[in-house]
Design a protein around this motif. Structure first.
Motif, PDB file in Angstrom:
ATOM      1  N   VAL A  24      -4.147 101.098  20.721  1.00  0.00           N
ATOM      2  CA  VAL A  24      -5.249 100.138  20.669  1.00  0.00           C
ATOM      3  C   VAL A  24      -4.650  98.740  20.680  1.00  0.00           C
ATOM      4  O   VAL A  24      -3.491  98.541  20.329  1.00  0.00           O
ATOM      5  CB  VAL A  24      -6.126 100.339  19.414  1.00  0.00           C
ATOM      6  CG1 VAL A  24      -6.848 101.672  19.472  1.00  0.00           C
ATOM      7  CG2 VAL A  24      -5.322 100.204  18.132  1.00  0.00           C
ATOM      8  N   THR A  25      -5.461  97.797  21.084  1.00  0.00           N
ATOM      9  CA  THR A  25      -5.028  96.401  21.135  1.00  0.00           C
ATOM     10  C   THR A  25      -5.646  95.614  19.979  1.00  0.00           C
ATOM     11  O   THR A  25      -6.622  96.051  19.358  1.00  0.00           O
ATOM     12  CB  THR A  25      -5.454  95.729  22.448  1.00  0.00           C
ATOM     13  OG1 THR A  25      -6.889  95.651  22.472  1.00  0.00           O
ATOM     14  CG2 THR A  25      -4.944  96.503  23.665  1.00  0.00           C
ATOM     15  N   PHE A  26      -5.098  94.458  19.738  1.00  0.00           N
ATOM     16  CA  PHE A  26      -5.637  93.557  18.724  1.00  0.00           C
ATOM     17  C   PHE A  26      -7.110  93.274  18.999  1.00  0.00           C
ATOM     18  O   PHE A  26      -7.941  93.329  18.091  1.00  0.00           O
ATOM     19  CB  PHE A  26      -4.823  92.253  18.693  1.00  0.00           C
ATOM     20  CG  PHE A  26      -5.255  91.309  17.610  1.00  0.00           C
ATOM     21  CD1 PHE A  26      -4.630  91.329  16.376  1.00  0.00           C
ATOM     22  CD2 PHE A  26      -6.283  90.401  17.827  1.00  0.00           C
ATOM     23  CE1 PHE A  26      -5.030  90.448  15.366  1.00  0.00           C
ATOM     24  CE2 PHE A  26      -6.692  89.528  16.822  1.00  0.00           C
ATOM     25  CZ  PHE A  26      -6.056  89.549  15.594  1.00  0.00           C
ATOM     26  N   ASP A  27      -7.457  92.980  20.247  1.00  0.00           N
ATOM     27  CA  ASP A  27      -8.833  92.619  20.582  1.00  0.00           C
ATOM     28  C   ASP A  27      -9.799  93.779  20.364  1.00  0.00           C
ATOM     29  O   ASP A  27     -10.929  93.561  19.916  1.00  0.00           O
ATOM     30  CB  ASP A  27      -8.929  92.106  22.025  1.00  0.00           C
ATOM     31  CG  ASP A  27      -8.256  90.748  22.200  1.00  0.00           C
ATOM     32  OD1 ASP A  27      -8.085  90.018  21.195  1.00  0.00           O
ATOM     33  OD2 ASP A  27      -7.884  90.416  23.350  1.00  0.00           O
ATOM     34  N   GLU A  28      -9.376  95.001  20.681  1.00  0.00           N
ATOM     35  CA  GLU A  28     -10.243  96.166  20.453  1.00  0.00           C
ATOM     36  C   GLU A  28     -10.544  96.344  18.970  1.00  0.00           C
ATOM     37  O   GLU A  28     -11.689  96.573  18.572  1.00  0.00           O
ATOM     38  CB  GLU A  28      -9.585  97.445  20.980  1.00  0.00           C
ATOM     39  CG  GLU A  28      -9.507  97.541  22.479  1.00  0.00           C
ATOM     40  CD  GLU A  28      -8.661  98.713  22.927  1.00  0.00           C
ATOM     41  OE1 GLU A  28      -9.171  99.503  23.742  1.00  0.00           O
ATOM     42  OE2 GLU A  28      -7.502  98.849  22.465  1.00  0.00           O
ATOM     43  N   VAL A  29      -9.521  96.237  18.164  1.00  0.00           N
ATOM     44  CA  VAL A  29      -9.702  96.408  16.726  1.00  0.00           C
ATOM     45  C   VAL A  29     -10.477  95.227  16.149  1.00  0.00           C
ATOM     46  O   VAL A  29     -11.318  95.405  15.257  1.00  0.00           O
ATOM     47  CB  VAL A  29      -8.339  96.592  16.029  1.00  0.00           C
ATOM     48  CG1 VAL A  29      -8.496  96.609  14.519  1.00  0.00           C
ATOM     49  CG2 VAL A  29      -7.672  97.874  16.518  1.00  0.00           C
ATOM     50  N   ALA A  30     -10.244  94.038  16.654  1.00  0.00           N
ATOM     51  CA  ALA A  30     -10.928  92.847  16.149  1.00  0.00           C
ATOM     52  C   ALA A  30     -12.440  92.969  16.273  1.00  0.00           C
ATOM     53  O   ALA A  30     -13.174  92.536  15.372  1.00  0.00           O
ATOM     54  CB  ALA A  30     -10.435  91.603  16.877  1.00  0.00           C
ATOM     55  N   MET A  31     -12.913  93.559  17.365  1.00  0.00           N
ATOM     56  CA  MET A  31     -14.373  93.715  17.527  1.00  0.00           C
ATOM     57  C   MET A  31     -14.954  94.559  16.402  1.00  0.00           C
ATOM     58  O   MET A  31     -16.001  94.219  15.837  1.00  0.00           O
ATOM     59  CB  MET A  31     -14.700  94.331  18.886  1.00  0.00           C
ATOM     60  CG  MET A  31     -14.475  93.387  20.037  1.00  0.00           C
ATOM     61  SD  MET A  31     -15.111  93.946  21.645  1.00  0.00           S
ATOM     62  CE  MET A  31     -14.787  95.675  21.666  1.00  0.00           C
ATOM     63  N   VAL A  32     -14.305  95.653  16.051  1.00  0.00           N
ATOM     64  CA  VAL A  32     -14.786  96.528  14.983  1.00  0.00           C
ATOM     65  C   VAL A  32     -14.597  95.862  13.628  1.00  0.00           C
ATOM     66  O   VAL A  32     -15.491  95.900  12.771  1.00  0.00           O
ATOM     67  CB  VAL A  32     -14.088  97.903  15.047  1.00  0.00           C
ATOM     68  CG1 VAL A  32     -14.512  98.790  13.898  1.00  0.00           C
ATOM     69  CG2 VAL A  32     -14.368  98.572  16.389  1.00  0.00           C
ATOM     70  N   ALA A  33     -13.451  95.243  13.430  1.00  0.00           N
ATOM     71  CA  ALA A  33     -13.185  94.565  12.155  1.00  0.00           C
ATOM     72  C   ALA A  33     -14.209  93.463  11.903  1.00  0.00           C
ATOM     73  O   ALA A  33     -14.699  93.317  10.775  1.00  0.00           O
ATOM     74  CB  ALA A  33     -11.776  93.995  12.148  1.00  0.00           C
ATOM     75  N   ASP A  34     -14.546  92.702  12.935  1.00  0.00           N
ATOM     76  CA  ASP A  34     -15.514  91.622  12.767  1.00  0.00           C
ATOM     77  C   ASP A  34     -16.894  92.152  12.387  1.00  0.00           C
ATOM     78  O   ASP A  34     -17.615  91.520  11.600  1.00  0.00           O
ATOM     79  CB  ASP A  34     -15.587  90.759  14.026  1.00  0.00           C
ATOM     80  CG  ASP A  34     -14.348  89.889  14.196  1.00  0.00           C
ATOM     81  OD1 ASP A  34     -13.609  89.669  13.206  1.00  0.00           O
ATOM     82  OD2 ASP A  34     -14.109  89.433  15.338  1.00  0.00           O
ATOM     83  N   GLN A  35     -17.268  93.306  12.899  1.00  0.00           N
ATOM     84  CA  GLN A  35     -18.537  93.931  12.492  1.00  0.00           C
ATOM     85  C   GLN A  35     -18.487  94.324  11.021  1.00  0.00           C
ATOM     86  O   GLN A  35     -19.457  94.114  10.288  1.00  0.00           O
ATOM     87  CB  GLN A  35     -18.845  95.147  13.359  1.00  0.00           C
ATOM     88  CG  GLN A  35     -19.192  94.807  14.784  1.00  0.00           C
ATOM     89  CD  GLN A  35     -19.327  96.043  15.660  1.00  0.00           C
ATOM     90  OE1 GLN A  35     -19.006  97.154  15.263  1.00  0.00           O
ATOM     91  NE2 GLN A  35     -19.798  95.837  16.883  1.00  0.00           N
ATOM     92  N   LEU A  36     -17.378  94.910  10.589  1.00  0.00           N
ATOM     93  CA  LEU A  36     -17.227  95.272   9.178  1.00  0.00           C
ATOM     94  C   LEU A  36     -17.258  94.030   8.289  1.00  0.00           C
ATOM     95  O   LEU A  36     -17.895  94.032   7.231  1.00  0.00           O
ATOM     96  CB  LEU A  36     -15.931  96.037   8.948  1.00  0.00           C
ATOM     97  CG  LEU A  36     -15.894  97.489   9.384  1.00  0.00           C
ATOM     98  CD1 LEU A  36     -14.490  98.052   9.219  1.00  0.00           C
ATOM     99  CD2 LEU A  36     -16.894  98.312   8.594  1.00  0.00           C
ATOM    100  N   ILE A  37     -16.552  92.999   8.699  1.00  0.00           N
ATOM    101  CA  ILE A  37     -16.514  91.759   7.923  1.00  0.00           C
ATOM    102  C   ILE A  37     -17.919  91.170   7.798  1.00  0.00           C
ATOM    103  O   ILE A  37     -18.331  90.745   6.720  1.00  0.00           O
ATOM    104  CB  ILE A  37     -15.528  90.752   8.550  1.00  0.00           C
ATOM    105  CG1 ILE A  37     -14.096  91.268   8.398  1.00  0.00           C
ATOM    106  CG2 ILE A  37     -15.687  89.364   7.940  1.00  0.00           C
ATOM    107  CD1 ILE A  37     -13.069  90.548   9.256  1.00  0.00           C
TER     108      ILE A  37
END
Length: 180
Positions: A47-60
């Protein structure tokens, strides 16, 4: 940030509390854990930083003191591991929570960070969130049920072959509970 060799814990209960640097550390940890084969929510590395960032931002964005919190473990001012604990607002099940995304950065493996996180989330769930039990689902085939079992969690069921990681690599999803 350590106390006699133990991790220092930080709770993030509101997205406004998440600094850009801490967000980056959390995402980088998630990418590293996933790409090392960890069962942390992305089943098909890399996975890439950007892929994980999308999910992390939803959690945040969904963080709320009553419903969803991050619990982070720091060692020497570095994020060593984290998890997310959530409560459903449905009154029928508001007495229990679910633990998600339990992970220890690969640089901190075998140092007790995961066990410390799980002991701390037990305290947070009971004392601060008023929960009576915690649930989690773990990927079979990697010994996670043993890890959680040593911390007092009980297996309550399995969904056989529920997770298909690759053709011919089906794993059980193991359902576990911890009475608080």
């Amino acid at each position: 940030m350590t106390r006699d060799g133990f991790p220092v814990f930080l709770q993030i209960m509101d997205g406004q509390e998440m600094s850009p640097g801490l967000r980056r550390e959390l995402i980088e940890c998630w990418v590293t854990v996933t790409n090392a084969g960890g069962a942390a929510g992305f089943p098909f590395p890399p996975v890439t930083f950007d892929e994980v960032a999308m999910v992390a931002d939803q959690l945040i964005a969904s963080l709320d003191p009553e419903r969803s919190r991050f619990l982070l473990a720091h060692v020497d001012e570095t994020l060593a591991g984290w998890l997310n604990v959530r409560r459903n607002v449905d009154p029928l099940i508001a007495h229990w929570g679910t633990v998600h995304h339990v992970q220890t950065h690969t640089n901190f493996r075998s140092r007790g960070i995961g066990a410390a996180l799980m002991r701390q989330v037990r305290h947070v769930a009971r004392e601060e969130m008023g929960l009576e039990q915690l649930h989690l689902a773990a990927r079979g085939g990697v010994g996670l049920e043993d890890f959680y079992g040593q911390l007092g969690w009980k297996e309550i069921g399995r969904w056989p072959n529920a997770l298909r990681l690759a053709p011919g690599d089906d794993r059980d999803e193991i359902l576990m509970v911890l009475e608080l």
